[in-house]
Design an enzyme around this catalytic site. Sequence first.
Site, mmCIF file in Angstrom:
data_model
loop_
_atom_site.group_PDB
_atom_site.id
_atom_site.type_symbol
_atom_site.label_atom_id
_atom_site.label_comp_id
_atom_site.label_asym_id
_atom_site.label_seq_id
_atom_site.Cartn_x
_atom_site.Cartn_y
_atom_site.Cartn_z
ATOM 1 N N GLU A 1 0.000 -1.306 5.673
ATOM 2 C CA GLU A 1 1.065 -0.826 6.559
ATOM 3 C C GLU A 1 0.869 0.632 6.924
ATOM 4 O O GLU A 1 1.091 1.034 8.075
ATOM 5 C CB GLU A 1 2.429 -1.030 5.888
ATOM 6 C CG GLU A 1 3.634 -0.776 6.787
ATOM 7 C CD GLU A 1 4.154 0.655 6.746
ATOM 8 O OE1 GLU A 1 5.070 0.963 7.520
ATOM 9 O OE2 GLU A 1 3.636 1.467 5.945
ATOM 10 N N GLU A 2 0.444 1.435 5.958
ATOM 11 C CA GLU A 2 0.388 2.872 6.168
ATOM 12 C C GLU A 2 -0.749 3.312 7.086
ATOM 13 O O GLU A 2 -0.700 4.400 7.651
ATOM 14 C CB GLU A 2 0.263 3.597 4.814
ATOM 15 C CG GLU A 2 1.432 3.372 3.858
ATOM 16 C CD GLU A 2 2.719 4.043 4.319
ATOM 17 O OE1 GLU A 2 2.754 4.568 5.455
ATOM 18 O OE2 GLU A 2 3.687 4.053 3.557
ATOM 19 N N ASP B 1 0.823 -1.212 0.000
ATOM 20 C CA ASP B 1 0.000 0.000 0.000
ATOM 21 C C ASP B 1 0.854 1.257 0.000
ATOM 22 O O ASP B 1 2.045 1.227 0.303
ATOM 23 C CB ASP B 1 -0.950 0.000 1.188
ATOM 24 C CG ASP B 1 -0.227 -0.061 2.536
ATOM 25 O OD1 ASP B 1 0.790 -0.791 2.617
ATOM 26 O OD2 ASP B 1 -0.657 0.606 3.482
#
Length: 489
Positions: free
Chosen positions: A146-147, A79
């Site tokens: 992840e973000e 991502d």
Amino acid sequence: MNAHLEQLSPTLVWRHFRTLCDTPRPSGHEAELVAKLQRWADQRGLKHDRDTFGNLRIVKPATPGHESAPGVILQGHLDMVAQANAGHDHDFTRDPIATYVEAGWLHARETTLGADNGLGVAAALAVLEDDELTHGPLEALFTLEEETSMGGALNVAEQWLEGDVLLNLDSEDRGEVYIGCAGGADVVVDAQLPTTALTEQEQVMRLALTGLNGGHSGMDIDKGLGNANRLLVRVLRKLESHGMRLGDYHGGTLRNAIPREAFASLFLPRDEVAAATALVAELEAILQRELGPLEAGMRLSLEPASEPESEQEALTADATGMLVAALHSAPCGVERMSSEVPGVVDTSNNLGVVNLDAGRFHLCALVRSLHDSAVFDLADRFSALFGLIGARVKVENAYPGWAPHADSALLARFCRVHESLLGAAPEVKVIHAGLECGILGSKYPALDMVSFGPLIRGAHSPQERVELDSVEEFWKVLRALIEDLARTS
């Protein structure tokens, strides 16, 4: 789109990065990219599987004769942060990223580039495709979300990965290698606050703070960048003397990006509008002097609202004062520097997202620290502060830090390869950001890990860019390290 990327070197890496730029992949919308990578793996005869969360693993057998070499896990997240400049119409769930080269750097047009972590993912795919590379057993682990939450890493299946060493390809500095990182947690605050209707004596005004650079809420937190939420709340605090009531507020879009813009609607007594407008002009000049050339684009304005004013409501005067005071007192920025690692931030907080609509208040902050205990202490300060205004406070998505091990065998090997190839030893560092290594290490404690990558600047903002020469260097070091590991039996 982005055909020019395939003219860059190293060709394998940039061809895969083109695929990533052409495929929308904001956090939570990685499915199309995962499907493309699965088809690509099938075309190359590479085994692939997914865990229950949806993380993707692609496996390549060792070069014949190197089956006993340490298994290498190449790791990155699929991502990207979705940020666009004001006025630029870009749908990150549908539109590709438009890129261009300028003065040796690759940029995106008015949006984040996605080099974080697209170039790490592209390099891992290039390793899998490189038939001239001598290597031991390879696994490429591509995580999701992840973000926004570290959700992919937090939910990686246990007893799934088979490798002995992990190369995290999510760092952003040339000539450096990371062996430790901060842990963190989201602090989510919600409250329903009392409102009353617009009176005949009040006028609705729009307050806007725009033009900040933004940046990564970990790596850039000590760079002196302006936080739009912190600054606009400071302005609101001053405007209280003019009888201001707060209608709505919208600042920041991601808890891990330093907010670039913030907007609020204010109910002002009509006989105070001129004085308040003059005060805002004074405050703009003050903030510009304080921030200096680093934030030369910062603009602050107060103008009459264009929307109809009938039936609008704002917080009561008491609720306005209470909320603005809490926000003005909230921790923001660097809390303390490390006493163990000189020059590294130990603990920080980013006031990333602040919203107010019809009395419904919502805040999401990201606390980071090299010490997990300090993460929860700072989060508890939020609970204590916003508890005073009756808000509900939750601590979510906590993830551990990655404790550095200076005696790592993989680190010693990396330093030797780097110096042999480039003529200089890398700087060994600890990063004030949430690399997935800490989480993966807690699930697979036997893994030896390092993190490295090309030179990326402005991550998490539309100023994101990557230095082309550093990508070439990153690729050479990655290949050389894998081949060096393959010689170990």
